[in-house]
Design a protein around this motif. Structure first.
Motif, PDB file in Angstrom:
ATOM      1  N   ARG A 130      -3.803  -8.592  13.128  1.00  8.09           N
ATOM      2  CA  ARG A 130      -4.021  -7.306  12.454  1.00  8.09           C
ATOM      3  C   ARG A 130      -4.393  -7.489  10.988  1.00  8.09           C
ATOM      4  N   GLY A 131      -4.330  -8.719  10.505  1.00 12.01           N
ATOM      5  CA  GLY A 131      -4.677  -8.995   9.110  1.00 12.01           C
ATOM      6  C   GLY A 131      -3.617  -8.545   8.124  1.00 12.01           C
ATOM      7  N   VAL A 132      -2.341  -8.588   8.552  1.00  9.58           N
ATOM      8  CA  VAL A 132      -1.253  -8.149   7.685  1.00  9.58           C
ATOM      9  C   VAL A 132      -0.190  -9.238   7.587  1.00  9.58           C
ATOM     10  N   ASN A 133       0.689  -9.083   6.633  1.00 11.47           N
ATOM     11  CA  ASN A 133       1.832  -9.969   6.449  1.00 11.47           C
ATOM     12  C   ASN A 133       2.962  -9.439   7.330  1.00 11.47           C
ATOM     13  N   PRO A 134       3.598 -10.280   8.184  1.00 10.92           N
ATOM     14  CA  PRO A 134       4.657  -9.787   9.055  1.00 10.92           C
ATOM     15  C   PRO A 134       5.947  -9.436   8.315  1.00 10.92           C
ATOM     16  N   GLY A 135       6.077  -9.859   7.087  1.00  8.30           N
ATOM     17  CA  GLY A 135       7.325  -9.654   6.367  1.00  8.30           C
ATOM     18  C   GLY A 135       8.311 -10.754   6.725  1.00  8.30           C
ATOM     19  N   GLY A 136       9.488 -10.672   6.201  1.00  4.30           N
ATOM     20  CA  GLY A 136      10.505 -11.691   6.460  1.00  4.30           C
ATOM     21  C   GLY A 136      11.797 -11.349   5.761  1.00  4.30           C
TER      22      GLY A 136
END
Length: 189
Positions: A130-136
């Protein structure tokens, strides 16, 4: 102002900015004590150990299991946007799926935390597509500093206020701290 006054003001400001609290209760986010307990946490009773954690988002409850039997239930707060699986950094959703506790953390912000294994490889792949950062940095953590004494538990437990984590009371975290080991599976659904 004289040099001594300037020094005292700087010290008070440094303590304030570092999160230290003057004349607070002994257990109020004392990182040295927390880290000492982290090192001595092997002194727990195997009878009190938890071998699985299940968080049911719709119920806003955490179930603690041992040998397939529920040994405890804690109310929880979730991310501000609790419906659905976490998609990306900043969506305020609590992730869903099978994870595990990969680390215990003493925190000046949230007392103590149990770090879960988000993002998993599949979370990273989905976000990359999706071209996004998954977070963490998703954790099961205790209360914020302003609620160190637990007097605001009713307020915090009646709201979803985290950035995607699962929050419990400080008294619940004390129980979890000794009952949960690294590697314990966590199901969030």
């Amino acid at each position: 102002m004289n040099t001594k006054t300037n020094f005292l003001l700087l010290m008070v400001l440094a303590l304030f900015l570092s999160g230290c609290q003057l004349n607070g209760p002994k257990d109020r986010y004392n990182l040295a004590e927390c880290k000492k307990e982290l090192l001595t946490a092997e002194d727990y009773s195997e009878a009190d150990a938890i071998d699985r954690i299940v968080v049911v988002k719709k119920e806003r409850k955490m179930y603690l299991y041992k040998d397939g039997k529920v040994k405890g239930v804690f109310p929880v707060s979730l991310g501000k946007n609790p419906v659905g699986d976490k998609q990306q950094k900043g969506d305020y959703r609590t992730p869903e799926g099978e994870f595990f506790i990969h680390r215990k953390l003493c925190s000046p912000k949230y007392y103590r935390s149990l770090c879960i294994s988000y993002p998993r490889p599949e979370d990273k792949a989905r976000a990359r597509a999706r071209g996004v950062n998954p977070g963490g940095n998703i954790t099961i953590h205790a209360q914020p500093k302003w609620n160190a004494d637990g007097k605001g538990d009713q307020y915090t437990l009646n709201r979803n206020w985290t950035q995607g984590c699962v929050a419990v009371t400080n008294s619940s975290m004390k129980k979890l701290w000794y009952a949960v080991r690294e590697g314990v599976p966590v199901m969030i659904k």
